[in-house]
Design an enzyme around this catalytic site. Structure first.
Site, mmCIF file in Angstrom:
data_model
loop_
_atom_site.group_PDB
_atom_site.id
_atom_site.type_symbol
_atom_site.label_atom_id
_atom_site.label_comp_id
_atom_site.label_asym_id
_atom_site.label_seq_id
_atom_site.Cartn_x
_atom_site.Cartn_y
_atom_site.Cartn_z
ATOM 1 N N ASP A 182 -8.817 19.039 -14.045
ATOM 2 C CA ASP A 182 -9.123 17.700 -14.567
ATOM 3 C C ASP A 182 -8.772 17.723 -16.058
ATOM 4 O O ASP A 182 -9.449 18.371 -16.852
ATOM 5 C CB ASP A 182 -10.615 17.407 -14.349
ATOM 6 C CG ASP A 182 -11.011 16.004 -14.812
ATOM 7 O OD1 ASP A 182 -10.275 15.419 -15.633
ATOM 8 O OD2 ASP A 182 -12.062 15.509 -14.362
ATOM 9 N N ARG A 238 0.829 -1.217 0.000
ATOM 10 C CA ARG A 238 0.000 0.000 0.000
ATOM 11 C C ARG A 238 0.857 1.257 0.000
ATOM 12 O O ARG A 238 0.492 2.274 -0.583
ATOM 13 C CB ARG A 238 -0.961 0.005 1.205
ATOM 14 C CG ARG A 238 -1.765 1.290 1.346
ATOM 15 C CD ARG A 238 -3.039 1.158 2.184
ATOM 16 N NE ARG A 238 -2.844 0.337 3.370
ATOM 17 C CZ ARG A 238 -2.172 0.728 4.468
ATOM 18 N NH1 ARG A 238 -1.641 1.926 4.534
ATOM 19 N NH2 ARG A 238 -2.028 -0.083 5.489
#
Ligand SMILES: *Cc1c(COP(=O)(O)O)cnc(C)c1O
Length: 377
Positions: A177, A53
């Site tokens: 974005d 992780r």
């Protein structure tokens, strides 16, 4: 890569994040599935990896590639575009204020309204094509302006440099974005502090992997915080997904060129069709945002939408008749897609009922035009 010389984008795309494997000489990067890494007798981690992780070689390679392509200092890979967007919002605090576009990606609206506003984030939605409205929305608690350009599904254009300046004047950061226009538009060069990608789209490029990314222009306390969120909240992509996205990115600059070239041909053809009421493509001189798009985009990407005369029934009828265009949502793959957008976003009054959204793929443009011609007959 063996050289530090500044390279052109096509070369970077092929080489960034890629190294010949030291252990085997493999030219294609091996996929490292291991979730844990051995310590040396002293308890250290000689290769820098500890646990899946927190870091993985394939994710690190992908992040290097992402930073190189967008021109940022560091990048953060996530399991989806929305997980990436979520991380930037989680790096803020309750009571902070965000300014977002009214016609932001519908999943982002949902994320803001149904998750983060409940947790105390304040959000103003404004029409970002009007800079005056953006300035008016700024307040003492504004920490982030979120841009999405070209917008979905009307391809509205936001002036990235101007909005980034408004953010910086107010002491806020600006994130863009850039899912719809990688390579052809470089928000970090235009003043944005972060770029977000749904790598599910053009970066992966083959409709076979879900992912997301954030790229930071410079390392800051805020980008540190984003790194913490990535590993603490754990929305990380799998090694295989990282491998697929980085593989897709190797051909991205050439694909974007072809997507853009094809889309301009299709848009130009549609604009002349008697059954077509309106075409939304920033590459057309008739588009309201064309002038700004021409300044901030090298090419106009592969996304367009058009409105069929006769509303919903007529539009759905056209989509039903296409043979080559696949009726599906999403975008950015090698195959062309057609979508009656209002059926996906629900009864959103901003999405015209007669609107069809096209993701123009890498087929020959004449085949695409012939398919649309018979569907519009
Ligand atoms: C698809 C998309 C997203 C969301 O990305 P996921 O990978 O589906 O989570 C965000 N923004 C834009 C512009 C998109 O097209």
């Amino acid at each position: 890569m063996k050289t530090d010389r500044k390279m052109r984008i096509e070369t970077l795309a092929v080489h960034a994040g890629h190294e010949i494997d030291g252990a085997t000489g493999a030219v294609a990067t091996p996929i490292h599935l291991s979730t844990t890494f051995e310590r040396d007798p002293e308890g250290g981690y000689p290769h820098g990896y500890i646990y899946g992780r927190s870091a993985n070689p394939n994710r690190q390679a992908l992040e290097q590639g992402l930073a190189a392509l967008e021109g940022g200092e560091e990048a953060f890979a996530f399991g989806s575009g929305l997980a990436a967007s979520s991380a930037i919002l989680q790096a803020l605090a309750a009571g902070d204020h965000v300014v977002a576009p009214t016609d932001v990606y519908h999943g982002m609206t949902k994320l803001l309204r149904e998750v983060y506003m409940r947790w105390g984030l304040e959000v103003s939605f404004v029409d970002m094509t009007k800079l005056g409205l953006v300035r008016e929305a700024m307040g003492p608690k504004t920490k982030l302006i979120w841009i999405e350009t070209p917008s979905n599904p009307l391809l509205k254009i936001t002036d990235i440099a101007a909005v980034a300046e408004i953010a910086h004047t107010a002491g806020a950061i600006c994130a863009c974005d850039n899912t719809w226009a990688p390579i052809v538009q470089r928000p970090l060069d235009l003043g944005a502090d972060f770029v977000m990608h749904s790598t599910t789209k053009y970066l992966g490029g083959h409709s076979d992997v879900t992912g997301g990314a954030l790229i930071a222009k410079t390392k800051t306390d805020f980008s540190e915080r984003v790194r913490e969120i990535q590993t603490t909240c754990g929305g990380v992509p799998s090694p295989f997904d990282c491998w697929l996205i980085l593989r897709g990115m190797r051909s991205l600059p050439w694909r974007m060129r072809a997507h853009s070239e094809n889309a301009l041909k299709v848009a130009t053809w549609l604009a002349d069709h008697q059954r077509v009421e309106r075409v939304h493509y920033p590459g057309l001189a008739s588009h309201a945002g064309h002038e700004i798009a021409a300044q901030q985009m090298n090419e106009f990407s592969g996304m367009l939408s058009f409105e069929v005369r006769g509303g919903k029934e007529a539009a759905v009828g056209v989509a039903a008749k296409t043979n080559l265009f696949v009726r599906a949502t999403s975008l950015g793959g090698v195959e062309s897609l057609i979508e009656h957008r209002a059926s996906i976003t629900g009864e959103d009054p901003r999405t015209p009922q007669g609107l069809l959204r096209l993701s123009i793929g890498l087929e020959h443009p004449d085949d695409l035009i012939e398919d649309l011609a018979q569907a519009l007959e």
